[in-house]
Design an enzyme around this catalytic site. Structure first.
Site, PDB file in Angstrom:
ATOM      1  N   GLY A  21       0.832  -1.195   0.000  1.00 30.42           N
ATOM      2  CA  GLY A  21       0.000   0.000   0.000  1.00 30.42           C
ATOM      3  C   GLY A  21       0.861   1.236   0.000  1.00 30.42           C
ATOM      4  O   GLY A  21       2.086   1.171   0.144  1.00 30.42           O
ATOM      5  N   ASP A  67       5.894   9.407  15.799  1.00 32.40           N
ATOM      6  CA  ASP A  67       4.609   8.711  15.646  1.00 32.40           C
ATOM      7  C   ASP A  67       4.624   7.392  16.401  1.00 32.40           C
ATOM      8  O   ASP A  67       4.175   6.361  15.888  1.00 32.40           O
ATOM      9  CB  ASP A  67       4.290   8.482  14.165  1.00 32.40           C
TER      10      ASP A  67
END
Length: 402
Positions: A21, A67
């Site tokens: 992806g 993150d």
């Protein structure tokens, strides 16, 4: 990033296959690590870090992840689990003194200074670590919210983040968690203190030095054992075992692994014997001071501060006899000794001073013994692998003094 119609990019040490992806910042490919036919080498074994170790690797290179969240911490396998950091789409070079103000990451794990759109630096990663640890322990992040505005309101609040009572945490874990979840980054734990924190315990990460350090401690233990110093020998044997465990993790040669396990078994057996000796001698020491302690109480009737300090010491002894009361007992011993040492300094020469001095010496010895007992009980044994190798229960019971 590969263009349309091109094959996957190249990456040393990996074989990249299909594209899984892509997003705004990166494209994700399925990859396999290259392994030689001879099997993994000792350098391969040493490059399987826990998450704090990976964070240290990044920090040493002035890289901030930006993150950190559970979804970006991967588990290699259930059989031989190793944690690895992933998704470096937001990562960038950023020292602790570099200030940014761009909103990055996932809101639930963002540091307050980032959520509130203020300047921030590399310390935002430490807040994220605290949120992840909190969620791992209690099942949800500290600021679980239904909307970003609700989350921002909770983070802007000055209320202290309270830790749930269940499950109970070790003092080291509680200390680390409260120091990570500090809204003001200038008061948050530093990277240096985080990596050196006893609960993180990077000192006992598996490495090529683990076996050498274990062996050096065993040599000292044997020497103390031969000299008749059972308490010191037991402490050193248990410290050695703290390094034998990562040495077992690090070793990939099956024959050498079996040799290490055999040695560990011998040291565990000796530790069991020494534990009995130390426990017996300390119980005797406690009993020998009973008569002097009673006499000191009689002579301290006109000294309420002294009586109060002796009452705290008695409470410590009672707490020590309770299951799981070691840390509370140690805290009480230290509280009592702090007061008794002040009183001893102002006590004039005489029989009461002699008794007080003897009591202080006895309590100090008891506190030191209990300190070692607490440390050994909480010592990290790497039970995930030791359970499979039949050593964890023996090691744990040997180095937990009763």
């Amino acid at each position: 990033m590969a263009g349309p119609g091109w094959g996957p990019p190249r990456l040393d040490g990996f074989i990249l296959t299909e594209r899984l992806g892509s997003g705004t910042y990166a494209t994700v490919y399925k990859a396999y690590a290259k392994v030689s036919v001879e099997g993994p080498s000792r350098g391969d074994a040493g490059q399987r870090p826990r998450a704090p170790s990976a964070l240290q690797f990044l920090h040493e290179r002035n890289i901030s992840h930006l993150d950190l969240k559970p979804q970006n911490i991967l588990l290699s396998s259930l059989e031989k689990p190793h944690l690895k950091l992933a998704d470096f789409g937001f990562a960038q070079h950023m020292s602790p003194w570099d200030e940014k103000h761009v909103l990055r990451g996932s809101p639930l794990y963002m540091a307050p200074e980032m959520v509130c759109r203020r300047h921030y630096d590399a310390r935002v990663d430490l807040w994220s670590v605290g949120v992840i640890l909190y969620e791992a322990l209690f099942g949800q992040p500290p600021f679980a919210s239904r909307s970003f505005s609700e989350l921002e309101e909770k983070i802007r609040s000055n209320r202290v983040i309270e830790l749930p009572l269940r499950p109970p945490l070790s003092p080291e874990c509680r200390d680390l968690l409260t120091r990570l979840l500090v809204r003001d980054p200038s008061h948050r734990i530093s990277f240096q203190d985080f990596f050196a924190h006893p609960w993180v315990d990077l000192e006992h990460m598996p490495s090529g030095e683990s076996m050498a350090r274990a062996t050096a401690l065993v040599v000292q233990a044997v020497k103390k054992d031969q000299e008749g110093d059972a308490a010191a020998a037991l402490s050193l044997y248990c410290k050695a075992l703290d390094f034998f465990v990562p040495a077992l993790h690090y070793e990939v040669d099956a024959q050498r692994k079996e040799m290490i396990k055999a040695k560990v078994g011998q040291y565990v057996s000796r530790a069991e014997e020494l534990k009995a000796v130390v426990t017996s001698s300390n119980q005797a020491l406690l009993g020998q001071g009973a008569s002097g302690r009673d006499l000191l109480r009689e002579m301290a009737r006109d000294k309420p501060r002294l009586l109060a300090a002796l009452d705290v010491a008695s409470a410590a002894m009672a707490k020590e006899e309770e299951a799981g009361g070691e840390q509370d007992a140690l805290d009480l011993y230290q509280q009592s000794l702090g007061e008794l040492l002040l009183l001893l300094a102002g006590e004039p020469a005489g029989r009461r001073r002699e008794l007080l001095h003897a009591e202080v010496q006895s309590l100090m010895a008891r506190a030191e013994y209990l300190k070692e007992r607490v440390k050994m009980k909480d010592s990290p044994w790497g039970t995930d692998s030791l359970d499979r190798e039949g050593l964890s229960e023996s090691v744990r019971s040997s180095c937990t003094l009763q």
